[in-house]
Design a protein around this motif. Sequence first.
Motif, PDB file in Angstrom:
ATOM      1  N   GLN A  19      -2.026   9.128   2.867  1.00  0.00           N
ATOM      2  CA  GLN A  19      -2.889   8.531   4.076  1.00  0.00           C
ATOM      3  C   GLN A  19      -2.506   7.315   4.846  1.00  0.00           C
ATOM      4  O   GLN A  19      -3.168   6.881   5.837  1.00  0.00           O
ATOM      5  N   LEU A  20      -1.236   6.820   4.359  1.00  0.00           N
ATOM      6  CA  LEU A  20      -0.711   5.702   5.124  1.00  0.00           C
ATOM      7  C   LEU A  20       0.539   6.229   5.982  1.00  0.00           C
ATOM      8  O   LEU A  20       1.145   5.317   6.410  1.00  0.00           O
ATOM      9  N   VAL A  21       0.698   7.261   6.018  1.00  0.00           N
ATOM     10  CA  VAL A  21       2.093   8.043   6.739  1.00  0.00           C
ATOM     11  C   VAL A  21       1.665   8.327   8.025  1.00  0.00           C
ATOM     12  O   VAL A  21       0.481   8.726   8.327  1.00  0.00           O
ATOM     13  N   ARG A  22       2.394   7.567   9.001  1.00  0.00           N
ATOM     14  CA  ARG A  22       2.052   7.865  10.365  1.00  0.00           C
ATOM     15  C   ARG A  22       3.589   8.364  11.308  1.00  0.00           C
ATOM     16  O   ARG A  22       4.706   8.096  10.881  1.00  0.00           O
ATOM     17  N   GLN A  23       3.382   8.929  12.315  1.00  0.00           N
ATOM     18  CA  GLN A  23       4.520   9.179  13.301  1.00  0.00           C
ATOM     19  C   GLN A  23       4.930   7.738  13.799  1.00  0.00           C
ATOM     20  O   GLN A  23       4.363   7.171  14.092  1.00  0.00           O
ATOM     21  N   PRO A  24       6.194   7.501  13.935  1.00  0.00           N
ATOM     22  CA  PRO A  24       6.788   6.420  14.487  1.00  0.00           C
ATOM     23  C   PRO A  24       6.373   5.866  15.806  1.00  0.00           C
ATOM     24  O   PRO A  24       5.916   5.204  16.262  1.00  0.00           O
ATOM     25  N   LEU A  25       6.052   7.145  16.699  1.00  0.00           N
ATOM     26  CA  LEU A  25       5.677   7.047  18.127  1.00  0.00           C
ATOM     27  C   LEU A  25       4.299   6.374  18.015  1.00  0.00           C
ATOM     28  O   LEU A  25       3.698   5.501  18.817  1.00  0.00           O
ATOM     29  N   GLU A  26       3.260   6.822  16.961  1.00  0.00           N
ATOM     30  CA  GLU A  26       1.915   6.437  16.991  1.00  0.00           C
ATOM     31  C   GLU A  26       1.810   4.966  16.580  1.00  0.00           C
ATOM     32  O   GLU A  26       0.967   4.159  17.025  1.00  0.00           O
ATOM     33  N   VAL A  27       2.774   4.465  15.703  1.00  0.00           N
ATOM     34  CA  VAL A  27       3.022   2.986  15.524  1.00  0.00           C
ATOM     35  C   VAL A  27       3.313   2.333  16.526  1.00  0.00           C
ATOM     36  O   VAL A  27       2.718   1.149  16.852  1.00  0.00           O
ATOM     37  N   LEU A  28       3.863   2.544  17.465  1.00  0.00           N
ATOM     38  CA  LEU A  28       4.366   2.182  18.574  1.00  0.00           C
ATOM     39  C   LEU A  28       3.396   2.031  19.767  1.00  0.00           C
ATOM     40  O   LEU A  28       3.069   0.933  20.364  1.00  0.00           O
ATOM     41  N   GLN A  29       2.765   3.019  19.797  1.00  0.00           N
ATOM     42  CA  GLN A  29       1.622   3.224  20.756  1.00  0.00           C
ATOM     43  C   GLN A  29       0.324   2.211  20.348  1.00  0.00           C
ATOM     44  O   GLN A  29      -0.581   1.845  20.872  1.00  0.00           O
ATOM     45  N   ASP A  30       0.070   2.096  18.804  1.00  0.00           N
ATOM     46  CA  ASP A  30      -1.094   1.598  18.815  1.00  0.00           C
ATOM     47  C   ASP A  30      -0.970   0.124  17.757  1.00  0.00           C
ATOM     48  O   ASP A  30      -0.385  -0.218  16.735  1.00  0.00           O
ATOM     49  N   PRO A  31      -1.088  -0.916  18.530  1.00  0.00           N
ATOM     50  CA  PRO A  31      -0.860  -2.255  18.080  1.00  0.00           C
ATOM     51  C   PRO A  31      -1.664  -2.681  16.873  1.00  0.00           C
ATOM     52  O   PRO A  31      -1.209  -3.484  16.048  1.00  0.00           O
ATOM     53  N   SER A  32      -2.719  -2.018  16.314  1.00  0.00           N
ATOM     54  CA  SER A  32      -3.162  -2.266  15.343  1.00  0.00           C
ATOM     55  C   SER A  32      -2.554  -1.703  13.930  1.00  0.00           C
ATOM     56  O   SER A  32      -2.992  -2.124  12.860  1.00  0.00           O
ATOM     57  N   LEU A  33      -1.638  -0.920  13.997  1.00  0.00           N
ATOM     58  CA  LEU A  33      -0.870  -0.555  13.099  1.00  0.00           C
ATOM     59  C   LEU A  33       0.378  -1.250  12.677  1.00  0.00           C
ATOM     60  O   LEU A  33       0.961  -1.475  13.763  1.00  0.00           O
ATOM     61  N   ARG A  34       0.376  -1.633  11.605  1.00  0.00           N
ATOM     62  CA  ARG A  34       1.668  -2.592  11.257  1.00  0.00           C
ATOM     63  C   ARG A  34       2.572  -1.902  10.217  1.00  0.00           C
ATOM     64  O   ARG A  34       1.811  -1.045   9.204  1.00  0.00           O
ATOM     65  N   LEU A  35       3.862  -2.037  10.035  1.00  0.00           N
ATOM     66  CA  LEU A  35       4.682  -1.298   9.065  1.00  0.00           C
ATOM     67  C   LEU A  35       4.459  -2.053   7.836  1.00  0.00           C
ATOM     68  O   LEU A  35       4.187  -3.371   7.741  1.00  0.00           O
ATOM     69  N   ASN A  36       4.252  -1.184   6.745  1.00  0.00           N
ATOM     70  CA  ASN A  36       3.935  -1.917   5.452  1.00  0.00           C
ATOM     71  C   ASN A  36       5.396  -2.458   4.673  1.00  0.00           C
ATOM     72  O   ASN A  36       5.984  -1.845   4.022  1.00  0.00           O
ATOM     73  N   ALA A  37       5.591  -3.451   4.956  1.00  0.00           N
ATOM     74  CA  ALA A  37       6.830  -4.399   4.711  1.00  0.00           C
ATOM     75  C   ALA A  37       6.899  -4.324   3.140  1.00  0.00           C
ATOM     76  O   ALA A  37       7.827  -4.150   2.478  1.00  0.00           O
ATOM     77  N   THR A  38       5.989  -4.427   2.512  1.00  0.00           N
ATOM     78  CA  THR A  38       5.880  -4.254   0.787  1.00  0.00           C
ATOM     79  C   THR A  38       6.197  -3.201   0.585  1.00  0.00           C
ATOM     80  O   THR A  38       7.186  -3.111  -0.756  1.00  0.00           O
ATOM     81  N   TYR A  39       5.874  -2.336   1.061  1.00  0.00           N
ATOM     82  CA  TYR A  39       6.495  -0.796   0.516  1.00  0.00           C
ATOM     83  C   TYR A  39       7.848  -0.755   0.854  1.00  0.00           C
ATOM     84  O   TYR A  39       8.747  -0.290  -0.197  1.00  0.00           O
TER      85      TYR A  39
END
Length: 77
Positions: free
Chosen positions: A29-49
């Motif tokens: 449920q935490l998997v996203r497309q890279p473009l989706e993360v670039l377009q949505d500022p509320s999504l952040r890469l999970n650095a801990t993972y």
Amino acid sequence: RQDKRSDPRVGERVPYVIVYGSPGLPLIQLVRQPLEVLQDPSLRLNATYYITKQILPPLNRAFSLLGADGFHGRWNV
């Protein structure tokens, strides 16, 4: 959520990133497309993972060749 005809074929590489989410959520449920993360500022890469699952294991293997324990900071001499 997308067109089912665009499902990847067997063996096809699929670009994805892992984002932060509520504690206890399954990883899928935490998997996203890279473009989706670039377009949505509320999504952040999970650095801990990425640090614990992608960076530390190969570093620990490299350090173990030198006799060091990369996870605990000890040298096995």
